[in-house]
Scaffold this active site. Sequence first.
Site, PDB file in Angstrom:
ATOM      1  N   ASP A  60     -12.927   1.775   2.523  1.00  0.00           N
ATOM      2  CA  ASP A  60     -13.593   1.551   1.078  1.00  0.00           C
ATOM      3  C   ASP A  60     -12.261   2.315   0.247  1.00  0.00           C
ATOM      4  O   ASP A  60     -12.373   3.525   0.091  1.00  0.00           O
ATOM      5  CB  ASP A  60     -14.934   2.110   0.953  1.00  0.00           C
ATOM      6  CG  ASP A  60     -15.431   1.779  -0.261  1.00  0.00           C
ATOM      7  OD1 ASP A  60     -14.813   1.741  -1.179  1.00  0.00           O
ATOM      8  OD2 ASP A  60     -16.618   2.079  -0.335  1.00  0.00           O
ATOM      9  N   VAL A  61     -11.802   1.504  -0.637  1.00  0.00           N
ATOM     10  CA  VAL A  61     -10.574   2.176  -1.337  1.00  0.00           C
ATOM     11  C   VAL A  61     -11.283   3.058  -2.598  1.00  0.00           C
ATOM     12  O   VAL A  61     -10.467   3.581  -3.129  1.00  0.00           O
ATOM     13  CB  VAL A  61      -9.645   0.943  -2.161  1.00  0.00           C
ATOM     14  CG1 VAL A  61      -8.839   0.496  -0.835  1.00  0.00           C
ATOM     15  CG2 VAL A  61     -10.407   0.100  -2.912  1.00  0.00           C
ATOM     16  N   ASN A  87      -3.232  -3.579  -2.012  1.00  0.00           N
ATOM     17  CA  ASN A  87      -3.716  -4.817  -2.147  1.00  0.00           C
ATOM     18  C   ASN A  87      -5.267  -5.124  -2.539  1.00  0.00           C
ATOM     19  O   ASN A  87      -5.370  -6.187  -3.378  1.00  0.00           O
ATOM     20  CB  ASN A  87      -2.982  -5.704  -1.026  1.00  0.00           C
ATOM     21  CG  ASN A  87      -3.752  -6.903  -1.090  1.00  0.00           C
ATOM     22  OD1 ASN A  87      -3.092  -7.923  -1.960  1.00  0.00           O
ATOM     23  ND2 ASN A  87      -4.670  -7.539  -0.289  1.00  0.00           N
ATOM     24  N   TYR A 152     -10.973  -6.774 -15.229  1.00  0.00           N
ATOM     25  CA  TYR A 152      -9.815  -7.151 -14.558  1.00  0.00           C
ATOM     26  C   TYR A 152      -8.646  -6.945 -15.263  1.00  0.00           C
ATOM     27  O   TYR A 152      -7.754  -6.387 -14.478  1.00  0.00           O
ATOM     28  CB  TYR A 152     -10.073  -8.419 -13.927  1.00  0.00           C
ATOM     29  CG  TYR A 152      -9.117  -9.044 -12.931  1.00  0.00           C
ATOM     30  CD1 TYR A 152      -9.223  -8.758 -11.798  1.00  0.00           C
ATOM     31  CD2 TYR A 152      -8.037  -9.837 -13.581  1.00  0.00           C
ATOM     32  CE1 TYR A 152      -8.164  -9.198 -10.786  1.00  0.00           C
ATOM     33  CE2 TYR A 152      -7.016 -10.381 -12.612  1.00  0.00           C
ATOM     34  CZ  TYR A 152      -7.090 -10.172 -11.119  1.00  0.00           C
ATOM     35  OH  TYR A 152      -6.266 -10.473 -10.160  1.00  0.00           O
ATOM     36  N   LYS A 156      -5.525  -4.270 -14.224  1.00  0.00           N
ATOM     37  CA  LYS A 156      -4.280  -4.878 -13.790  1.00  0.00           C
ATOM     38  C   LYS A 156      -3.175  -4.270 -14.565  1.00  0.00           C
ATOM     39  O   LYS A 156      -1.933  -3.865 -14.220  1.00  0.00           O
ATOM     40  CB  LYS A 156      -4.317  -6.305 -13.517  1.00  0.00           C
ATOM     41  CG  LYS A 156      -5.143  -6.652 -12.601  1.00  0.00           C
ATOM     42  CD  LYS A 156      -4.946  -5.997 -11.033  1.00  0.00           C
ATOM     43  CE  LYS A 156      -5.768  -6.819  -9.997  1.00  0.00           C
ATOM     44  NZ  LYS A 156      -5.383  -6.331  -8.646  1.00  0.00           N
ATOM     45  N   THR A 187      -6.560 -18.401  -2.455  1.00  0.00           N
ATOM     46  CA  THR A 187      -7.176 -17.422  -1.607  1.00  0.00           C
ATOM     47  C   THR A 187      -8.721 -17.677  -1.566  1.00  0.00           C
ATOM     48  O   THR A 187      -9.334 -18.457  -2.655  1.00  0.00           O
ATOM     49  CB  THR A 187      -6.980 -16.157  -1.728  1.00  0.00           C
ATOM     50  OG1 THR A 187      -7.435 -15.647  -3.256  1.00  0.00           O
ATOM     51  CG2 THR A 187      -5.305 -16.067  -1.967  1.00  0.00           C
TER      52      THR A 187
END
Length: 264
Positions: A60-61, A87, A152, A156, A187
């Site tokens: 879990d980042v 990633n 988002y 980023k 994806t």
Amino acid sequence: MSRLEGKVTLVSGGAGGIGAAIARAVAAEGGQVVIGDLHDAQGETLAEEIGPAATYVRLDVTKPTDWESAVTTAVDTYGRLNTLVNNAGIANFGPIDTYTHADWDAVIAVNLTGVFNGMKAAIPALKEAAPASIVNVSSVNGLLGAPWVPGYVASKFGVVGLTKAAALDLGRYGIRVNSVHPGFITTPMTAGASPDLTQFALGRAGAPEEIARLVVFLASDESSFSTGAEFIADGGLLAGISGPPPMETTPAETTDRVARLPGQ
């Protein structure tokens, strides 16, 4: 192939999509890979598919302790850690006037703080293995705004700044830090999306393997003089809006029009 022979890579979000393609590419190039993710069954299946060159670890980042365990797994299993690939990422949607604080906190925690957590945990091992590499997967939306994804986009863009700051701090230790900026890639995360691909210079979506090849380059010694930089794989999106030519002309007609431009 042996571009990554003797190198060990830790990939977050490595069980599916771009992350899985990176894991496979690392192993195909002679390296070992630790696959970190929350999708245990998927990650374990991928590690079994790749074989002894791959190990799965639950990651879990947003949790620094999970990162510490993942780095320890890499060092204990394969003897070192040469490359970190941040990633893992999520997206949520809504115009900024109705976008909630919970939405914001969730995407920043994974996409930006998760990258910071990964670097903090990995740096001691990367120093030991130097020359080493950190690859932070940002997005084309780390360089170009978009509606309905304020968290988002902010996260980023933040990855770009964090990458540059880390590159300046870590260069003295032989650790390079770069960001990768995928465009629209097919994806599970993008399932259901339907962008106008005619606006892209190449006229198509990208494949996870195309991003993986770029990450392999940044993990390898081939990119030894690259740090603090953005590497874009977006099918030409940032080049401008593609489409048919504004007018159909013959070469002779084009020359005549240019010759008769005002002021000529």
